[in-house]
Motif scaffolding. Sequence first.
Motif, PDB file in Angstrom:
ATOM      1  N   ILE A  61       0.804  -1.231   0.006  1.00 31.55           N
ATOM      2  CA  ILE A  61       0.119  -0.006  -0.025  1.00 31.55           C
ATOM      3  C   ILE A  61       0.804   1.130   0.002  1.00 31.55           C
ATOM      4  CG2 ILE A  61      -1.836   1.217   1.156  1.00 31.55           C
ATOM      5  CD1 ILE A  61      -2.695  -1.166   2.407  1.00 31.55           C
ATOM      6  N   LEU A  62       1.960   1.215   0.671  1.00 36.58           N
ATOM      7  CA  LEU A  62       2.938   2.286   0.804  1.00 36.58           C
ATOM      8  C   LEU A  62       3.378   2.981  -0.556  1.00 36.58           C
ATOM      9  CD1 LEU A  62       5.249   1.702   3.935  1.00 36.58           C
ATOM     10  CD2 LEU A  62       3.613   3.697   3.495  1.00 36.58           C
ATOM     11  N   GLU A  63       3.282   1.832  -1.328  1.00 38.72           N
ATOM     12  CA  GLU A  63       3.814   2.186  -2.869  1.00 38.72           C
ATOM     13  C   GLU A  63       2.759   3.024  -3.557  1.00 38.72           C
ATOM     14  OE1 GLU A  63       5.467  -1.156  -4.615  1.00 38.72           O
ATOM     15  OE2 GLU A  63       7.013  -1.430  -3.070  1.00 38.72           O
ATOM     16  N   SER A  64       1.459   3.090  -2.998  1.00 42.73           N
ATOM     17  CA  SER A  64       0.551   3.452  -3.728  1.00 42.73           C
ATOM     18  C   SER A  64       0.028   5.035  -3.225  1.00 42.73           C
ATOM     19  CB  SER A  64      -0.963   2.586  -3.655  1.00 42.73           C
ATOM     20  OG  SER A  64      -0.517   1.328  -4.095  1.00 42.73           O
ATOM     21  N   ILE A  65       0.537   5.326  -1.987  1.00 41.48           N
ATOM     22  CA  ILE A  65       0.157   6.309  -1.609  1.00 41.48           C
ATOM     23  C   ILE A  65       0.571   7.919  -1.965  1.00 41.48           C
ATOM     24  CG2 ILE A  65      -0.229   5.458   0.958  1.00 41.48           C
ATOM     25  CD1 ILE A  65       2.235   6.648   1.750  1.00 41.48           C
ATOM     26  N   ASP A  66      -0.283   8.992  -2.036  1.00 36.59           N
ATOM     27  CA  ASP A  66       0.130  10.086  -3.019  1.00 36.59           C
ATOM     28  C   ASP A  66       1.137  10.924  -1.929  1.00 36.59           C
ATOM     29  OD1 ASP A  66      -1.436  11.539  -1.190  1.00 36.59           O
ATOM     30  OD2 ASP A  66      -3.231  11.466  -2.296  1.00 36.59           O
ATOM     31  N   ASP A  67       1.322  12.032  -2.791  1.00 38.79           N
ATOM     32  CA  ASP A  67       2.425  12.872  -2.149  1.00 38.79           C
ATOM     33  C   ASP A  67       1.933  13.478  -0.734  1.00 38.79           C
ATOM     34  OD1 ASP A  67       3.928  12.260  -4.473  1.00 38.79           O
ATOM     35  OD2 ASP A  67       3.382  14.166  -5.234  1.00 38.79           O
ATOM     36  N   GLU A  68       0.684  13.840  -0.657  1.00 42.33           N
ATOM     37  CA  GLU A  68       0.281  14.373   0.702  1.00 42.33           C
ATOM     38  C   GLU A  68       0.478  13.276   1.718  1.00 42.33           C
ATOM     39  OE1 GLU A  68      -3.072  16.984   1.285  1.00 42.33           O
ATOM     40  OE2 GLU A  68      -2.936  17.364  -1.040  1.00 42.33           O
ATOM     41  N   ASP A  69      -0.141  12.111   1.362  1.00 42.61           N
ATOM     42  CA  ASP A  69      -0.026  10.989   2.459  1.00 42.61           C
ATOM     43  C   ASP A  69       1.452  10.663   2.775  1.00 42.61           C
ATOM     44  OD1 ASP A  69      -2.658  10.742   2.087  1.00 42.61           O
ATOM     45  OD2 ASP A  69      -2.613   9.156   0.512  1.00 42.61           O
ATOM     46  N   ARG A  70       2.163  10.528   1.813  1.00 41.02           N
ATOM     47  CA  ARG A  70       3.685  10.377   1.805  1.00 41.02           C
ATOM     48  C   ARG A  70       4.477  11.474   2.812  1.00 41.02           C
ATOM     49  NH1 ARG A  70       6.852   6.258   1.590  1.00 41.02           N
ATOM     50  NH2 ARG A  70       5.795   5.689  -0.330  1.00 41.02           N
ATOM     51  N   ALA A  71       4.060  12.932   2.637  1.00 38.12           N
ATOM     52  CA  ALA A  71       4.572  13.531   3.555  1.00 38.12           C
ATOM     53  C   ALA A  71       4.002  13.629   5.062  1.00 38.12           C
ATOM     54  CB  ALA A  71       4.079  15.063   2.863  1.00 38.12           C
ATOM     55  N   HIS A  72       2.779  13.264   5.220  1.00 40.40           N
ATOM     56  CA  HIS A  72       2.206  13.112   6.392  1.00 40.40           C
ATOM     57  C   HIS A  72       3.014  11.928   7.318  1.00 40.40           C
ATOM     58  CE1 HIS A  72      -0.750  11.772   9.588  1.00 40.40           C
ATOM     59  NE2 HIS A  72      -1.134  12.865   9.279  1.00 40.40           N
ATOM     60  N   PHE A  73       3.299  10.998   6.510  1.00 38.53           N
ATOM     61  CA  PHE A  73       3.912   9.390   7.036  1.00 38.53           C
ATOM     62  C   PHE A  73       5.268   9.933   7.302  1.00 38.53           C
ATOM     63  CE2 PHE A  73       5.584   5.255   6.329  1.00 38.53           C
ATOM     64  CZ  PHE A  73       4.838   4.724   7.501  1.00 38.53           C
ATOM     65  N   ASP A  74       6.123  10.605   6.522  1.00 39.08           N
ATOM     66  CA  ASP A  74       7.440  10.905   6.697  1.00 39.08           C
ATOM     67  C   ASP A  74       7.605  11.794   7.849  1.00 39.08           C
ATOM     68  OD1 ASP A  74       8.210   9.437   4.471  1.00 39.08           O
ATOM     69  OD2 ASP A  74       8.609  10.992   2.971  1.00 39.08           O
ATOM     70  N   ARG A  75       6.826  12.984   7.950  1.00 37.59           N
ATOM     71  CA  ARG A  75       6.701  13.967   9.171  1.00 37.59           C
ATOM     72  C   ARG A  75       6.451  12.962  10.363  1.00 37.59           C
ATOM     73  NH1 ARG A  75       8.871  17.120  11.757  1.00 37.59           N
ATOM     74  NH2 ARG A  75       7.802  18.488  13.237  1.00 37.59           N
ATOM     75  N   LEU A  76       5.493  12.232  10.635  1.00 38.83           N
ATOM     76  CA  LEU A  76       5.238  11.372  11.641  1.00 38.83           C
ATOM     77  C   LEU A  76       6.420  10.534  11.850  1.00 38.83           C
ATOM     78  CD1 LEU A  76       3.662   9.515  13.712  1.00 38.83           C
ATOM     79  CD2 LEU A  76       2.652   8.371  11.958  1.00 38.83           C
ATOM     80  N   ARG A  77       7.108   9.815  10.860  1.00 38.46           N
ATOM     81  CA  ARG A  77       8.278   9.078  11.219  1.00 38.46           C
ATOM     82  C   ARG A  77       9.554  10.101  11.702  1.00 38.46           C
ATOM     83  NH1 ARG A  77      10.039   5.062   6.526  1.00 38.46           N
ATOM     84  NH2 ARG A  77      11.557   4.802   8.394  1.00 38.46           N
TER      85      ARG A  77
END
Length: 425
Positions: A225-241
Motif C-alpha cells: 500500500i505504501l507504494e500507492s500512497i500519494d504525495d500528501e499522504d507520503r509527506a504526512h507519513f514521513d513527518r510522523l516518522r
Amino acid sequence: MSARAISAVKGMNDLLPEEVERWRVLEETIRETTRLHGYREIRTPLVEPTPLFVRSVGEGTDIVDKEMYSFVFHDEPLTLRPEGTASVVRAYVEHALHTKEPVSRFLYVGPMFRGERPARGRYRQFHQAGCEVFGDPGPVVDAEMIDMLVGLMAKLEVGEVEVLLNSLGGAGTKARYRERLLAHLEPMKESLSQDSQRRLETNPLRILDSKHPQDQEAIAGAPSILESIDDEDRAHFDRLRALLDALGTPYRVEPRLVRGLDYYSRTLFEIRGKSPELGAQNALGGGGRYDALVEDLGGPKVSGIGFGLGLERLLLASKAKPGLRVRSVLIAPMGARAQTEALVIARELRALGIVAHVEGRGGSLKSMLRRTASVDAGVALVLGDGELDRGVVQLKELDAHVQRDVARAELAAEVTRFFGRGTTP
Ligand code: HAM
C-alpha cells in the motif's frame, strides 16, 4: 438433589475480587496517563443501532460479517458494541461537539463484544481502553499518541513491545490500491479461500487480514500500500516518522499492516507484546487515523485518530504488582451487647478511613478469628461483657501475636497509630 448450576456464557468471564484489584490499578494507570495528555472520559451505551457498525467498521470485515451480537428489539436492529470508535463518533456527531471545541480528546473504558472463537487472550466479552482525538489532522498528534502508548506500556511493565506502523493513504489512494490489489488477486482467484473469493467482490482489502492458510501465498505477493500512497499522504507519513525518530520512540514500518476495520485512512499502528503469556494473541492494542468517518456518519468534515487497548491482554503481559493491600480490622463481639458496640466501633473506624469488618455471625472466638486471614486484617478487636464492664476492648496485633487492653475512649486513636500513615484507602 440440588438444582443444576448455571455457567457463564462461553468466552465471557467473571472477574473475582482478587483480580479486580489488578484491573483497578491498570485502569487507574491508563486514566492518569491519558489525563496528563488532556483526554476526558466519555461513556456511551453498550447497545447501538446495528447500522452504526455496518457503516463504519464495514461490510466484508470479520467483525460485521461474523462476530456481532445483533438482535431485533421492538423492530429495531441493535448490536452489542464490538468496538468503541463508532460509538464515540456517533456521540460526537449527535451532540455537535465540534461546535464546542476545536479539538476533542476522549477516553473510554469498558466491555466490548465479539463472537470470536474463545482462546487465551481472545474472549467474546473483553474490555478495551480507547482514546479518540477529533479535529486534529496530525501528524504531530499521531506521534504524540504513539509515544504515549509506548510510555504507557513501560509503566504497565508489559515487557518488550514492538510498534508496527503503516499508512493506508486517503480515499484516493484506497481506490487506486484496490485496483492494483484486484489485478494481483484476480488471476489466483481459484486458489483463494471461500471467504476471500467472496471478498474479491465486496471488500478486497480485507483479504489482507485473512489468517486462512490458503490465502497466505497471495497475501505475501500482494503489492504494498505504501507504494500507492500519494504525495500528501507520503509527506504526512514521513513527518510522523521524523517526529517518532526525534522522540526516540521505536517503531517498525510494516507495509502489510492493514487492520480489520474499514474506517482507517493514513496512519495505522499496532502494538505487539512479546511476553510468552500472550501466546498467539499478541496484539496489545492498535489504532489509526479515520479522517472520513465523522463525515461518513453524518457529521461535519472533521478528522480523527485513536486506538484501543485490550485490557485482558495487558493484564496477561503485565508484571506490575498491585500496591500493598489496605489492611483492615476484624471486630469480634462476644454476645448481644458487644455486637451493638462492635457496630459503633466499626462506624468510628470507617469514619477515619480504616476498613472494618464486624464478625456478626456469633460462634466461638476461635472461629471468629479464623476470618482475619481472608479479610487481610492486621488487627482484631475482641469485646465481650467483661470488656464492656471495664470500659476496654482487647486489641490483638495479629502479626506480632500480642494483645493488650485499650481503653474504649482511646481505641480509635490507638488503631490509627497502629496502622500509621499511608495505610488508609
Ligand atoms: P481492534 O484492533 O479491533 O481495534 O481492537 C483493539 C484491541 O482490543 C486489540 O489489539 C486487542 O488487544 C483487543 N481485542 C480485540 N478483540 C479482542 C478479543 N476478542 N478478546 C480480547 N481482546 C481483544 C479497535 O477496536 C479500534 N476501535 C481501535 C481504534 C480506536 N482505532 C481508532 N480508534
